[in-house]
Design a protein around this motif. Sequence first.
Motif, mmCIF file in Angstrom:
data_model
loop_
_atom_site.group_PDB
_atom_site.id
_atom_site.type_symbol
_atom_site.label_atom_id
_atom_site.label_comp_id
_atom_site.label_asym_id
_atom_site.label_seq_id
_atom_site.Cartn_x
_atom_site.Cartn_y
_atom_site.Cartn_z
ATOM 1 N N PRO A 96 42.520 37.760 38.289
ATOM 2 C CA PRO A 96 43.626 38.718 38.397
ATOM 3 C C PRO A 96 43.727 39.456 39.728
ATOM 4 C CG PRO A 96 41.875 39.638 37.058
ATOM 5 C CD PRO A 96 41.477 38.226 37.363
ATOM 6 N N LYS A 97 43.944 38.682 40.804
ATOM 7 C CA LYS A 97 44.173 39.245 42.138
ATOM 8 C C LYS A 97 45.002 38.243 42.921
ATOM 9 C CE LYS A 97 39.535 41.257 42.588
ATOM 10 N NZ LYS A 97 39.861 42.657 42.343
ATOM 11 N N SER A 98 45.743 38.743 43.893
ATOM 12 C CA SER A 98 46.428 37.846 44.816
ATOM 13 C C SER A 98 45.551 37.621 46.037
ATOM 14 C CB SER A 98 47.774 38.429 45.244
ATOM 15 O OG SER A 98 47.582 39.474 46.174
ATOM 16 N N GLN A 99 45.940 36.633 46.845
ATOM 17 C CA GLN A 99 45.201 36.349 48.067
ATOM 18 C C GLN A 99 45.177 37.562 48.984
ATOM 19 O OE1 GLN A 99 43.829 32.921 48.780
ATOM 20 N NE2 GLN A 99 42.618 34.442 49.864
ATOM 21 N N LEU A 100 46.276 38.319 49.028
ATOM 22 C CA LEU A 100 46.332 39.508 49.883
ATOM 23 C C LEU A 100 45.274 40.531 49.480
ATOM 24 C CD1 LEU A 100 50.094 40.415 50.496
ATOM 25 C CD2 LEU A 100 48.519 39.184 51.969
ATOM 26 N N GLN A 101 45.109 40.715 48.187
ATOM 27 C CA GLN A 101 44.105 41.669 47.719
ATOM 28 C C GLN A 101 42.703 41.250 48.136
ATOM 29 O OE1 GLN A 101 46.005 41.536 43.669
ATOM 30 N NE2 GLN A 101 45.243 43.634 43.583
ATOM 31 N N CYS A 102 42.433 39.946 48.082
ATOM 32 C CA CYS A 102 41.115 39.456 48.497
ATOM 33 C C CYS A 102 40.877 39.714 49.977
ATOM 34 C CB CYS A 102 41.000 37.966 48.193
ATOM 35 S SG CYS A 102 40.984 37.570 46.435
ATOM 36 N N TYR A 103 41.908 39.477 50.818
ATOM 37 C CA TYR A 103 41.774 39.766 52.243
ATOM 38 C C TYR A 103 41.497 41.248 52.461
ATOM 39 C CZ TYR A 103 43.582 35.138 53.553
ATOM 40 O OH TYR A 103 43.760 33.803 53.727
ATOM 41 N N GLY A 104 42.273 42.089 51.785
ATOM 42 C CA GLY A 104 42.099 43.530 51.951
ATOM 43 C C GLY A 104 40.737 44.003 51.495
ATOM 44 N N GLU A 105 40.279 43.500 50.355
ATOM 45 C CA GLU A 105 38.987 43.922 49.817
ATOM 46 C C GLU A 105 37.840 43.609 50.765
ATOM 47 O OE1 GLU A 105 38.393 42.243 45.968
ATOM 48 O OE2 GLU A 105 39.837 43.580 44.983
ATOM 49 N N SER A 106 37.951 42.519 51.506
ATOM 50 C CA SER A 106 36.868 42.164 52.423
ATOM 51 C C SER A 106 36.708 43.195 53.533
ATOM 52 C CB SER A 106 37.116 40.774 53.022
ATOM 53 O OG SER A 106 38.251 40.774 53.862
ATOM 54 N N VAL A 107 37.721 44.037 53.727
ATOM 55 C CA VAL A 107 37.663 45.088 54.750
ATOM 56 C C VAL A 107 37.341 46.454 54.148
ATOM 57 C CG1 VAL A 107 39.032 46.380 56.421
ATOM 58 C CG2 VAL A 107 39.212 43.898 56.341
ATOM 59 N N TYR A 108 38.035 46.818 53.049
ATOM 60 C CA TYR A 108 37.884 48.193 52.562
ATOM 61 C C TYR A 108 36.871 48.357 51.438
ATOM 62 C CZ TYR A 108 41.251 46.906 48.812
ATOM 63 O OH TYR A 108 41.893 46.312 47.751
ATOM 64 N N CYS A 109 36.417 47.272 50.822
ATOM 65 C CA CYS A 109 35.437 47.395 49.732
ATOM 66 C C CYS A 109 34.023 47.305 50.302
ATOM 67 C CB CYS A 109 35.656 46.315 48.681
ATOM 68 S SG CYS A 109 37.070 46.642 47.619
ATOM 69 N N THR A 110 33.451 48.447 50.634
ATOM 70 C CA THR A 110 32.098 48.505 51.155
ATOM 71 C C THR A 110 31.367 49.711 50.572
ATOM 72 O OG1 THR A 110 32.855 49.783 53.072
ATOM 73 C CG2 THR A 110 32.661 47.398 53.351
ATOM 74 N N SER A 111 30.053 49.554 50.436
ATOM 75 C CA SER A 111 29.221 50.665 49.967
ATOM 76 C C SER A 111 28.682 51.466 51.138
ATOM 77 C CB SER A 111 28.048 50.131 49.133
ATOM 78 O OG SER A 111 28.514 49.312 48.079
#
Length: 386
Positions: free
Chosen positions: A63-78
């Motif tokens: 349940p995600k689009s390709q755009l969300q995956c690209y974005g997550e690789s940048v903003y999803c960090t601990s």
Amino acid sequence: MEVTKGKETKIVLTKPFQLEAESDLEPSYRAPHLLHRLLSLLKNVRPGSDLTNFQLPPVFNFPKSQLQCYGESVYCTSSNLLSQCNSGQSPLDRFTSVVAWSISTTRPTSFGVAPYNSTLGETHHVSKGNLNVLVEQVSLNPPVSALHATDEKENIEMIWCQQPVPKFRGTSIEAQVHGKRLLKLQNHGETYEMNSPHLSIRILPVPGIDWVGNVNIRCPETGLVAEISYRSSHSFLGFGGSRKLIKGKILDSSLLKVLFEVDGHWDKIVRVKDTNSGEVRVIYDAKEAISGLKTPIIKDVESVWPTESALVWSELSQAIMNKDWERAREAKQDVEERQRNMLRDRAMKGETWFPKNFRVSYSKDTWEWDCSPTHKWVPEAPIIAQ
């Protein structure tokens, strides 16, 4: 996460992909017998075929689009690796931190399922701290996505332009990711250019998925270069071996001298060895950087754009998480039909579509897309990464 916008429209956000050790935390939205279903789906596809426009049934989507995956690789960090890039005392310190940050954008994914193919003009807009990230689907055929991210406090800018080209290899699928990534540390007058590894999906004899290929990172202002190889070695018939390997080196191109040797696993620990002193130190710890990630939240529902990925695909995402495959099929058809109607109407009126947030050009000489943002800074987003 499901949030209502207006009376009926819902926005659905899901948890980012976790490391394998945390896979039990992921929602169980995957359909059963995925390998058998995948083999049936590909039985009439010839090896070498381009799968860019291949339509997947919803059971093969997460349940995600390709755009969300690209974005997550940048903003999803601990951890804030970007700040470390900016705070390095020397060009070499900063460059080594950029290498670590680049590795952090390599994220786990799941075998047998893929993101939605983004619709033309679809956007994904999220903020994490002072970092504001905006992704837009700027071309449909071929599919090209552009990313712009800025941090005004740190004076950092990112510009990506990416075109995935998946091809069927008979017993595997290789998704080459074409395009350039730029990271600009404005306070230091440094620009870092890099590319992306490719995604390899092995179907037989043993199913698996990994990132492979060579990533080159260079800073023209300092002459520093990194040559990083993503590898996945397997023993006889695909059993055993090592996965998610990283090997490489950091060198001074002006002196043709190797400064550090790079070694490790992108989903665990990556170390560098100083070729002069022999000292070894950790530059990247995946558990610190991309573990414990939480579902983004919506701060301002009314400010979410109509083109937002989490809104465009909300009905389909909810149906997949509910394992309501009939509703998922209908929801996916609805989105695809709306896009076909939009393209048909534009063609009949002779209208040319332009991205809202990027100026896009294509070079026939280099076969490269150039995506330049129309604004200097990305505004704060109504969706917040935690």
